[in-house]
Structures are given as structure tokens and as C-alpha cells.
Write a protein that holds these residues in place. Sequence first.
Motif, PDB file in Angstrom:
ATOM      1  N   ASP A  84       0.830  -1.200   0.000  1.00 37.41           N
ATOM      2  CA  ASP A  84       0.000   0.000   0.000  1.00 37.41           C
ATOM      3  C   ASP A  84       0.869   1.255   0.000  1.00 37.41           C
ATOM      4  N   SER A  85       2.106   1.114   0.375  1.00 35.59           N
ATOM      5  CA  SER A  85       3.057   2.234   0.440  1.00 35.59           C
ATOM      6  C   SER A  85       3.799   2.367  -0.882  1.00 35.59           C
ATOM      7  N   ASP A  86       4.169   3.588  -1.211  1.00 39.91           N
ATOM      8  CA  ASP A  86       5.093   3.801  -2.321  1.00 39.91           C
ATOM      9  C   ASP A  86       6.455   3.272  -1.888  1.00 39.91           C
ATOM     10  N   ILE A  87       7.208   2.734  -2.847  1.00 38.42           N
ATOM     11  CA  ILE A  87       8.536   2.231  -2.520  1.00 38.42           C
ATOM     12  C   ILE A  87       9.592   3.046  -3.243  1.00 38.42           C
ATOM     13  N   SER A  88      10.778   3.098  -2.679  1.00 42.46           N
ATOM     14  CA  SER A  88      11.867   3.849  -3.305  1.00 42.46           C
ATOM     15  C   SER A  88      12.695   2.967  -4.234  1.00 42.46           C
ATOM     16  N   GLU A  89      12.732   1.671  -3.983  1.00 40.29           N
ATOM     17  CA  GLU A  89      13.490   0.764  -4.839  1.00 40.29           C
ATOM     18  C   GLU A  89      12.774   0.566  -6.173  1.00 40.29           C
ATOM     19  N   ARG A  90      13.514   0.147  -7.186  1.00 38.91           N
ATOM     20  CA  ARG A  90      12.948  -0.045  -8.521  1.00 38.91           C
ATOM     21  C   ARG A  90      13.365  -1.396  -9.092  1.00 38.91           C
ATOM     22  N   PRO A  91      12.559  -1.937 -10.025  1.00 39.61           N
ATOM     23  CA  PRO A  91      12.921  -3.206 -10.659  1.00 39.61           C
ATOM     24  C   PRO A  91      14.258  -3.099 -11.390  1.00 39.61           C
ATOM     25  N   ILE A  92      14.970  -4.223 -11.394  1.00 41.52           N
ATOM     26  CA  ILE A  92      16.268  -4.268 -12.057  1.00 41.52           C
ATOM     27  C   ILE A  92      16.232  -5.034 -13.377  1.00 41.52           C
ATOM     28  N   SER A  93      15.171  -5.859 -13.590  1.00 41.99           N
ATOM     29  CA  SER A  93      15.146  -6.636 -14.828  1.00 41.99           C
ATOM     30  C   SER A  93      13.800  -7.306 -15.062  1.00 41.99           C
TER      31      SER A  93
END
Length: 140
Positions: A98-107
Motif C-alpha cells: 500500500d506504500s510507495d517504494i523507493s526501490e525499482r525493478p532491475i530486470s
Amino acid sequence: MYQGSCLCGNVQIQITGKISDIIHCHCSLCRKSSGTAYATNGFVNTEDFHIEQGSEHLGQFEIKPGKIRHFCKTCASPIFSSNATDPSRIRLRLGILDSDISERPISHNFVTSKANWDDLHVTLPHYEEHEPSRNKQKAL
């Protein structure tokens, strides 16, 4: 810190650490368990993963020996996977957050197994709500 819940809200989780190695998995197992073109998963240290509410609503399915998928027994939302060979972390289904996350997909992984209708490189229109053709169908 991140908060998450299943579709019906019975299971609520909290993550107090980082989410690592976020990937879009196109393998047939992830496609089948999510009912979508791919599943977005990330790893969380077990010590940073907390079931705040609804542990009694969690069901599990052992997909392979030692590999267990945990889901809400009420709404069937996939929550996380655990692996006996790596008990220090779980694999989280990011769609429950439910929270926004700071990490992003890598692949994107297992792309040779992707659904034949999934075109990774196509640019499709974006809409804030339903696509315009659905609005015409509602009028009928």
C-alpha cells in the motif's frame, strides 16, 4: 517502512527494511499464480518482514519441496514465498504493498517464457481510468 495488505484486508504486513532484487518474472509459474503477464517480486530479509494482522488467514502451497507460496485464504491474494534453502529472506509480491517504494525493478526475467500476447517493447496509451471503449460499452 512499508505497509501492505491483501485484497480483502484480512492480512496486513509491515516491512522495516529494504526491498532488494526487484524483478518482473515472466516464468509460467509466476504467470499462473498471479493470473497476469508477469509477477513483480522483491526480496526482504525475514527479520524485516512482519505480519501485523491476519496470520490465521494465511494459507500455503508447496510448489516444489521447500518452496512455499503464502496467500490469503479469503481473497487468494499472493503475499510472499519462502524457500527452505534461504530462510534469511522471503520473496514478496510487490502488488500487495500500500506504500510507495523507493526501490525499482532491475530486470525482466524468464522472457523466453513470457505470454505470447505480452509485447515488452510496445508503447500503449495511458488512461487515468478505464479505456474509452469500456465507457461506450457501459452506455449500452
